[in-house]
Write an enzyme that holds these catalytic residues in place. Structure first.
Site, PDB file in Angstrom:
ATOM      1  N   LYS A   1       0.835  -1.207   0.000  1.00 58.38           N
ATOM      2  CA  LYS A   1       0.000   0.000   0.000  1.00 58.38           C
ATOM      3  C   LYS A   1       0.869   1.255   0.000  1.00 58.38           C
ATOM      4  O   LYS A   1       0.601   2.213  -0.715  1.00 58.38           O
ATOM      5  CB  LYS A   1      -0.904   0.035   1.240  1.00 58.38           C
ATOM      6  CG  LYS A   1      -2.065  -0.906   1.207  1.00 58.38           C
ATOM      7  CD  LYS A   1      -2.911  -0.694   2.459  1.00 58.38           C
ATOM      8  CE  LYS A   1      -4.072  -1.652   2.537  1.00 58.38           C
ATOM      9  NZ  LYS A   1      -4.897  -1.393   3.739  1.00 58.38           N
TER      10      LYS A   1
ATOM     11  N   ASP B   1      -8.584   1.761   5.093  1.00 59.44           N
ATOM     12  CA  ASP B   1      -9.029   0.391   5.239  1.00 59.44           C
ATOM     13  C   ASP B   1      -9.756   0.060   3.950  1.00 59.44           C
ATOM     14  O   ASP B   1     -10.458   0.908   3.382  1.00 59.44           O
ATOM     15  CB  ASP B   1      -9.933   0.201   6.459  1.00 59.44           C
ATOM     16  CG  ASP B   1     -10.011  -1.267   6.886  1.00 59.44           C
ATOM     17  OD1 ASP B   1      -9.116  -2.054   6.522  1.00 59.44           O
ATOM     18  OD2 ASP B   1     -10.973  -1.632   7.580  1.00 59.44           O
ATOM     19  N   THR B   2      -9.534  -1.137   3.483  1.00 60.33           N
ATOM     20  CA  THR B   2     -10.099  -1.570   2.216  1.00 60.33           C
ATOM     21  C   THR B   2     -10.816  -2.885   2.406  1.00 60.33           C
ATOM     22  O   THR B   2     -10.351  -3.742   3.145  1.00 60.33           O
ATOM     23  CB  THR B   2      -8.974  -1.734   1.163  1.00 60.33           C
ATOM     24  OG1 THR B   2      -8.395  -0.449   0.913  1.00 60.33           O
ATOM     25  CG2 THR B   2      -9.514  -2.300  -0.140  1.00 60.33           C
TER      26      THR B   2
ATOM     27  N   ASP C   1      -6.022  -9.221  -5.616  1.00 56.41           N
ATOM     28  CA  ASP C   1      -5.777  -8.751  -6.988  1.00 56.41           C
ATOM     29  C   ASP C   1      -5.830  -9.863  -8.044  1.00 56.41           C
ATOM     30  O   ASP C   1      -6.346  -9.638  -9.138  1.00 56.41           O
ATOM     31  CB  ASP C   1      -4.441  -8.015  -7.089  1.00 56.41           C
ATOM     32  CG  ASP C   1      -4.483  -6.625  -6.463  1.00 56.41           C
ATOM     33  OD1 ASP C   1      -5.560  -6.210  -5.980  1.00 56.41           O
ATOM     34  OD2 ASP C   1      -3.431  -5.956  -6.444  1.00 56.41           O
TER      35      ASP C   1
ATOM     36  N   LYS D   1      -3.029  -0.097 -12.734  1.00 61.33           N
ATOM     37  CA  LYS D   1      -3.958  -0.378 -11.638  1.00 61.33           C
ATOM     38  C   LYS D   1      -4.341   0.910 -10.916  1.00 61.33           C
ATOM     39  O   LYS D   1      -5.517   1.157 -10.619  1.00 61.33           O
ATOM     40  CB  LYS D   1      -3.348  -1.381 -10.658  1.00 61.33           C
ATOM     41  CG  LYS D   1      -4.237  -1.677  -9.461  1.00 61.33           C
ATOM     42  CD  LYS D   1      -3.537  -2.549  -8.429  1.00 61.33           C
ATOM     43  CE  LYS D   1      -4.360  -2.648  -7.153  1.00 61.33           C
ATOM     44  NZ  LYS D   1      -3.662  -3.324  -6.072  1.00 61.33           N
TER      45      LYS D   1
ATOM     46  N   ARG E   1      -8.253   2.313  -4.338  1.00 55.63           N
ATOM     47  CA  ARG E   1      -7.290   3.092  -3.556  1.00 55.63           C
ATOM     48  C   ARG E   1      -6.838   4.314  -4.346  1.00 55.63           C
ATOM     49  O   ARG E   1      -6.741   5.416  -3.805  1.00 55.63           O
ATOM     50  CB  ARG E   1      -6.089   2.236  -3.151  1.00 55.63           C
ATOM     51  CG  ARG E   1      -5.161   2.941  -2.162  1.00 55.63           C
ATOM     52  CD  ARG E   1      -4.133   2.006  -1.539  1.00 55.63           C
ATOM     53  NE  ARG E   1      -4.791   0.975  -0.752  1.00 55.63           N
ATOM     54  CZ  ARG E   1      -4.936  -0.303  -1.139  1.00 55.63           C
ATOM     55  NH1 ARG E   1      -4.452  -0.704  -2.282  1.00 55.63           N
ATOM     56  NH2 ARG E   1      -5.552  -1.168  -0.377  1.00 55.63           N
TER      57      ARG E   1
END
Length: 191
Positions: A12, A68-69, A151, A171, A177
């Site tokens: 990240k 947070d994802t 992914d 991406k 994100r």
């Protein structure tokens, strides 16, 4: 401007550093000598993101943001959602999480899903949220070796490649994100 990205996830950190302009310097937790595991005990992405940012702000007094994802799959009623990182259990990894999702969707025709990222920012004591999402589908198998997390099994709408088959640059142009970070950058650029 210097700002802390409250994450222990080096993937990240790398993605976000690629997106930010040169006038915003991202500090990692290592840069501020933070060796703590950040708390993530809330029931929402918003809650977890703010909990992590708040931890850094209270302990170090530095402007910071955290994210947070979650991967939200329609056929699984939005799961794994806020539990995406530990979907297959507390001691799991991406491989086990992916295996669990693929197993649960084995005979499912509806493979619609979305990635959703929430960024919580604390700057000068004020709190802000930024959200980004990316809608797509879950594949029937693992495709590609780039990226991280889910992914290799997520194909964004309008593409015939998974995130794991795309370069970081490609991406970031369309990802959840990336969308949230662009909103963060726009906000920081105004200040």
């Amino acid at each position: 401007m210097k700002i802390v990205f409250a994450t222990n996830n080096l993937n990240k950190l790398s993605e976000i550093r690629q997106l930010l302009p040169d006038n915003i310097d991202i500090l990692s937790l290592e840069d501020i000598d933070c060796v703590n595991d950040l708390p993530e005990t809330k029931e929402t992405l918003e809650g977890n993101a703010m909990q992590k940012a708040d931890f850094i702000f209270r302990k170090y007094g530095l402007s910071c943001f955290a994210d947070d994802t979650g991967l939200e799959i329609d056929a699984l009623n939005g799961a794994p959602g806020v539990y995406s990182a530990r979907y297959a259990g507390l001691e799991c990894d991406a491989e086990k999480n992916i295996a669990k999702v693929l197993s649960q969707l084995e005979n499912e025709k509806d493979r619609k899903a979305q990635f959703r990222t929430v960024i919580a920012l604390i700057i000068e004591g004020k709190r802000y949220y930024f959200e980004g999402n990316c809608i797509g589908n879950i594949t029937t198998g693992i495709l590609g070796c780039q990226g991280f997390g889910y992914d290799p099994i997520f194909t964004p709408n309008g593409f015939n490649r998974t995130f794991a088959e795309m370069s970081k640059v490609d991406k970031n142009l369309i990802s959840h994100r990336g969308n949230a970070v662009r909103k963060l950058i726009e906000f920081l650029s105004k200040g």
